[in-house]
Design a protein around this motif. Structure first.
Motif, PDB file in Angstrom:
ATOM      1  N   GLN A 153       0.818  -1.214   0.000  1.00 28.76           N
ATOM      2  CA  GLN A 153       0.000   0.000   0.000  1.00 28.76           C
ATOM      3  C   GLN A 153       0.854   1.267   0.000  1.00 28.76           C
ATOM      4  OE1 GLN A 153      -3.361   0.010  -0.278  1.00 28.76           O
ATOM      5  NE2 GLN A 153      -3.102  -2.199  -0.570  1.00 28.76           N
ATOM      6  N   ARG A 154       2.172   1.094   0.181  1.00 35.13           N
ATOM      7  CA  ARG A 154       3.073   2.240   0.234  1.00 35.13           C
ATOM      8  C   ARG A 154       3.579   2.577  -1.170  1.00 35.13           C
ATOM      9  NH1 ARG A 154       7.490   0.866   2.141  1.00 35.13           N
ATOM     10  NH2 ARG A 154       8.302   2.906   2.730  1.00 35.13           N
ATOM     11  N   LYS A 155       3.908   3.838  -1.351  1.00 34.26           N
ATOM     12  CA  LYS A 155       4.547   4.279  -2.596  1.00 34.26           C
ATOM     13  C   LYS A 155       5.751   5.117  -2.218  1.00 34.26           C
ATOM     14  CE  LYS A 155       1.441   8.312  -3.120  1.00 34.26           C
ATOM     15  NZ  LYS A 155       0.547   8.017  -2.002  1.00 34.26           N
ATOM     16  N   ARG A 156       6.824   4.929  -2.969  1.00 28.97           N
ATOM     17  CA  ARG A 156       8.041   5.695  -2.677  1.00 28.97           C
ATOM     18  C   ARG A 156       8.664   6.174  -3.977  1.00 28.97           C
ATOM     19  NH1 ARG A 156      12.871   2.460  -2.994  1.00 28.97           N
ATOM     20  NH2 ARG A 156      12.406   0.249  -3.334  1.00 28.97           N
ATOM     21  N   VAL A 157       9.266   7.369  -3.880  1.00 26.31           N
ATOM     22  CA  VAL A 157       9.977   7.943  -5.026  1.00 26.31           C
ATOM     23  C   VAL A 157      11.361   7.317  -5.084  1.00 26.31           C
ATOM     24  CG1 VAL A 157      10.910  10.048  -6.039  1.00 26.31           C
ATOM     25  CG2 VAL A 157       8.712  10.113  -4.853  1.00 26.31           C
ATOM     26  N   LEU A 158      11.729   6.807  -6.237  1.00 26.44           N
ATOM     27  CA  LEU A 158      13.009   6.125  -6.387  1.00 26.44           C
ATOM     28  C   LEU A 158      14.154   7.122  -6.490  1.00 26.44           C
ATOM     29  CD1 LEU A 158      11.992   3.345  -8.940  1.00 26.44           C
ATOM     30  CD2 LEU A 158      12.291   3.113  -6.479  1.00 26.44           C
ATOM     31  N   GLN A 159      15.286   6.735  -5.890  1.00 26.69           N
ATOM     32  CA  GLN A 159      16.496   7.528  -6.043  1.00 26.69           C
ATOM     33  C   GLN A 159      16.871   7.572  -7.525  1.00 26.69           C
ATOM     34  OE1 GLN A 159      18.208   9.267  -3.742  1.00 26.69           O
ATOM     35  NE2 GLN A 159      16.579   8.734  -2.293  1.00 26.69           N
ATOM     36  N   GLY A 160      17.282   8.738  -7.982  1.00 25.97           N
ATOM     37  CA  GLY A 160      17.573   8.918  -9.407  1.00 25.97           C
ATOM     38  C   GLY A 160      16.544   9.815 -10.067  1.00 25.97           C
ATOM     39  N   SER A 161      15.343   9.946  -9.439  1.00 27.08           N
ATOM     40  CA  SER A 161      14.354  10.900  -9.931  1.00 27.08           C
ATOM     41  C   SER A 161      14.895  12.316  -9.744  1.00 27.08           C
ATOM     42  CB  SER A 161      13.041  10.747  -9.169  1.00 27.08           C
ATOM     43  OG  SER A 161      12.522   9.437  -9.298  1.00 27.08           O
ATOM     44  N   THR A 162      14.395  13.266 -10.509  1.00 28.88           N
ATOM     45  CA  THR A 162      14.878  14.649 -10.399  1.00 28.88           C
ATOM     46  C   THR A 162      14.522  15.230  -9.024  1.00 28.88           C
ATOM     47  OG1 THR A 162      12.859  15.390 -11.518  1.00 28.88           O
ATOM     48  CG2 THR A 162      14.830  15.105 -12.874  1.00 28.88           C
ATOM     49  N   PRO A 163      15.259  16.253  -8.571  1.00 30.55           N
ATOM     50  CA  PRO A 163      15.086  16.770  -7.199  1.00 30.55           C
ATOM     51  C   PRO A 163      13.662  17.161  -6.832  1.00 30.55           C
ATOM     52  CG  PRO A 163      17.070  17.677  -8.173  1.00 30.55           C
ATOM     53  CD  PRO A 163      16.388  16.923  -9.259  1.00 30.55           C
ATOM     54  N   PHE A 164      12.869  17.666  -7.794  1.00 24.91           N
ATOM     55  CA  PHE A 164      11.510  18.098  -7.487  1.00 24.91           C
ATOM     56  C   PHE A 164      10.700  16.984  -6.844  1.00 24.91           C
ATOM     57  CE2 PHE A 164       7.027  18.243  -8.856  1.00 24.91           C
ATOM     58  CZ  PHE A 164       6.627  19.415  -8.234  1.00 24.91           C
ATOM     59  N   PHE A 165      10.898  15.761  -7.296  1.00 23.52           N
ATOM     60  CA  PHE A 165      10.101  14.644  -6.787  1.00 23.52           C
ATOM     61  C   PHE A 165      10.535  14.189  -5.396  1.00 23.52           C
ATOM     62  CE2 PHE A 165       8.973  14.411 -11.248  1.00 23.52           C
ATOM     63  CZ  PHE A 165       7.613  14.135 -11.169  1.00 23.52           C
ATOM     64  N   HIS A 166      11.657  14.714  -4.914  1.00 22.41           N
ATOM     65  CA  HIS A 166      12.077  14.417  -3.544  1.00 22.41           C
ATOM     66  C   HIS A 166      11.697  15.547  -2.596  1.00 22.41           C
ATOM     67  CE1 HIS A 166      14.295  10.840  -4.736  1.00 22.41           C
ATOM     68  NE2 HIS A 166      14.798  11.523  -5.751  1.00 22.41           N
ATOM     69  N   SER A 167      10.927  16.529  -3.111  1.00 17.98           N
ATOM     70  CA  SER A 167      10.478  17.642  -2.285  1.00 17.98           C
ATOM     71  C   SER A 167       9.000  17.472  -1.943  1.00 17.98           C
ATOM     72  CB  SER A 167      10.690  18.971  -3.013  1.00 17.98           C
ATOM     73  OG  SER A 167       9.835  19.054  -4.152  1.00 17.98           O
ATOM     74  N   SER A 168       8.554  18.216  -0.950  1.00 19.16           N
ATOM     75  CA  SER A 168       7.153  18.123  -0.521  1.00 19.16           C
ATOM     76  C   SER A 168       6.208  18.691  -1.574  1.00 19.16           C
ATOM     77  CB  SER A 168       6.968  18.856   0.808  1.00 19.16           C
ATOM     78  OG  SER A 168       7.342  20.232   0.670  1.00 19.16           O
ATOM     79  N   GLU A 169       6.713  19.601  -2.429  1.00 19.74           N
ATOM     80  CA  GLU A 169       5.862  20.211  -3.457  1.00 19.74           C
ATOM     81  C   GLU A 169       5.344  19.198  -4.474  1.00 19.74           C
ATOM     82  OE1 GLU A 169       8.724  21.416  -2.493  1.00 19.74           O
ATOM     83  OE2 GLU A 169       8.341  23.459  -1.733  1.00 19.74           O
TER      84      GLU A 169
END
Length: 622
Positions: free
Chosen positions: A351-367
């Motif tokens: 049920q969890r979703k996570r952003v993978l390392q290697g994605s651009t910085p925007f996707f590792h931000s709360s925005e």
């Protein structure tokens, strides 16, 4: 007919016949008529001769050609009503007096159309008889009609010569822009006073030098004739009162469909002849065929480029890249190929979703959360494709507003594994062809990603202790050997859980395993990512700290002693033996282990719950 008039008439006819035989430039009808008027003026010995064309909309004749000063007559018109009798019959001519003299106006017409009015201004009122004027009128009607037809025929011939050159040129080009430019250039040569527009159904290129307008499909009532031409594939003609003009809408069509509409605007009300309409239709159809070929050529080139991109991508991904390296490569490939500003890969873990390392910085931000939630809802719950050109998710001026959005599900064996999201600030930045290519890339790469994850998971299981999730002993040995070859120093900590047998005897082996797991988790939380925590054997654990001094090793050991005493349940303590190595001393992994084991033995003998260090020459408690 009086003798003098008869002689004048014969001379007039001879001059006209000679002129007709010698004159050879009939393409420009206005120039032909001017030469005729000059001849009439000369032979009839009159002051001025003018020709007025008929405007059916206003029911008047307007000045076309004159031997007089044009500025004086520029706004002159003659009403058709002056030639009409009460019973509806037409007067062949009118004679009136004016300040310039006697004005004679001869009405010229054929069976089918009004040609115009020939206006002659003379000084003498009784110079020409009615019979003479009727004869002149009859000859002028025949001559003007023949000149008009001859001029039209020659004009048609030259137009088709231009069409032939146009056809050869556009079919030699495989560029859409070149085809459209040649269409406008040819029309401007043939109809220099007309205005032209290309109404295209869709256009993603910039044509700064071309009069291109988008063809509106809804809510544009003023463009109904253009839409009718596009839908039916038939030429449409429209006449506007304000401003006064005639418009032809010619569909640009090929074998596979209609690609747009050619808008031709005459600056006045004009009756387009059947031949003219046929010519425009032929030109538009020729342009449509060439445009279709150019589009097919560009599509084939794009398809080849897309296949090359997919092939190169899969070739690179199949070189056994690490999972994170594969994601980073895909992000770079998508940014380069699609001009994307942000690219993110999501992975679903239950049920969890996570952003993978290697994605651009925007996707590792709360925005990015609102974008991720929006896409997940559309794909995971509503099963919709996500290709949007003007999406509005954020209203805050502090958060980047990405208007163009593409998202493709990563599906393996009918299971949704994750989602790839691509963003750009500019609206309608991505084309549907880009979306289809992205689908192909993600479809082909999903299996590679899945295999890379499984391979790395298998590798992790091979080098990991199943109970504690720490590394296995053989992996620890390999990493220390590599470190002693490459690094300059390092520290080693051997950990033993005090009175572990009592825990097993009191609470059972299951609780003993839980205690081992708790201690292992505390160790993982208090060492660096580059450090190696391993299960040494039984209740003994080991930690290797590459490029860490003895002081650092002692600090880590003391921290673990304190945290394990406070955070375990049931509460346990540990004893630690610490050793280290330096590059400039003769040493080995066996000796490093031996020193740590001796230090641990001392710690167990001297009260447990402590740290003992075995230096090269001495052993001491800290």
């Amino acid at each position: 007919m009086e003798g003098q008039e008869e002689k004048l008439y014969r001379t007039f006819k001879e001059k006209f016949f000679d002129w007709f035989l010698t004159y050879d430039d009939y393409e420009d009808i206005s120039q032909v008529m001017l030469n005729l008027l000059l001849l009439i003026k000369q032979e009839l010995m009159v002051k001025e001769v003018s020709f007025f064309m008929f405007d059916p909309l206003k029911n008047v004749f307007f000045l076309e050609v004159t031997t007089a000063e044009r500025e004086r007559l520029i706004n002159s018109t003659i009403s058709y009503d002056v030639f009409k009798l009460e019973n509806g019959a037409e007067l062949p001519f009118k004679i009136r007096e004016s300040s310039l003299g006697i004005t004679i106006e001869l009405l010229l017409r054929t069976t089918d159309e009004l040609l115009g009015v020939l206006q002659v201004i003379n000084d003498e009122k009784e110079r020409f008889s009615e019979k003479f004027l009727l004869k002149i009128r009859e000859d002028c009607m025949l001559l003007f009609e023949k000149m008009k037809n001859l001029s039209r025929g020659l004009s048609e011939e030259k137009k088709y010569e231009r069409l032939h050159r146009f056809t050869a040129k556009i079919h030699a080009s495989m560029k859409i822009n070149d085809v459209l430019e040649e269409v406008i250039r040819t029309l401007q040569e043939i109809y220099p006073s007309f205005t032209f527009h290309l109404l295209l159904s869709h256009d993603n290129q910039n044509h700064d030098n071309l009069p291109i307008k988008m063809l509106a499909f809804e809510g544009d009532e003023e463009n109904m004739a253009a839409m009718q031409a596009y839908v039916t594939g038939q030429i449409q003609i429209e006449e506007a009162i304000k401003p006064q003009r005639s418009i032809i809408y010619a569909p640009i069509k090929g074998v596979q469909g209609v690609y747009g509409v050619l808008e031709i605007i005459a600056p006045h009300i004009k009756m387009f002849s059947k031949n003219e309409i046929n010519f425009i239709s032929l030109l538009a159809n020729t342009a449509g065929s060439a445009l279709e070929n150019a589009k097919l050529y560009e599509q084939s080139r794009r398809l080849i480029a897309d296949l090359q991109l997919i092939n190169e991508t899969m070739h690179r991904l199949n070189t056994n890249l690490r999972f994170q390296d594969a994601i980073e490569f895909m992000v770079e490939q998508i940014q380069r190929s699609f001009g994307a500003e942000e690219v993110g890969f999501l992975l679903f873990d239950g049920q969890r979703k996570r952003v993978l390392q290697g994605s651009t910085p925007f996707f590792h931000s709360s925005e990015s959360k609102s974008y991720i939630d929006f896409v997940v809802k559309r794909i995971q719950n509503e099963r919709e494709i996500v290709f949007l050109g003007n999406v509005k998710i954020h209203s805050s001026s502090f958060i980047p507003a990405f208007r163009s959005l593409m998202a493709v599900p990563m599906v393996q064996s009918s299971v949704l594994k994750g989602i790839a999201i691509v963003l750009h600030r500019e609206p309608y930045y991505f084309t549907f062809e880009m979306y289809k290519l992205l689908q192909s890339l993600i479809h082909h790469s999903t299996l590679v990603f899945t295999n890379a994850m499984l391979r790395e998971e298998l590798e992790r299981l091979v080098v990991t202790d199943r109970l504690t999730n720490l590394y296995a002993r053989h992996h620890l040995d390999e990493q220390i050997t590599r470190s002693m070859e490459q690094d300059s120093y390092g520290s080693f900590i051997l950990v033993d859980i005090d009175n572990f047998k009592t825990i097993n005897d009191t609470y059972g082996h299951q609780v003993g395993d839980e205690v081992l797991i708790q201690v292992a988790n505390i160790i993982k939380a208090n060492i660096r990512e580059s450090d190696i925590g391993a299960r040494w054997g039984g209740e003994e654990l080991a930690i290797y700290l590459p490029r860490a001094s003895l002081t650092v090793g002692i600090s880590v050991a003391n921290r673990l002693v304190e945290k394990i005493r406070k955070q375990t349940n049931p509460r346990v303590t540990i004893s630690c033996g610490v050793s280290y190595w330096k590059k400039n001393r003769t040493d080995s992994m066996i000796e490093l282990f031996k020193r740590a084991d001796e230090a641990l033995y001392t710690a167990k003998k001297t009260g447990k719950n402590c740290v003992v260090v075995q230096d090269y020459h001495r052993r001491y408690k800290v």
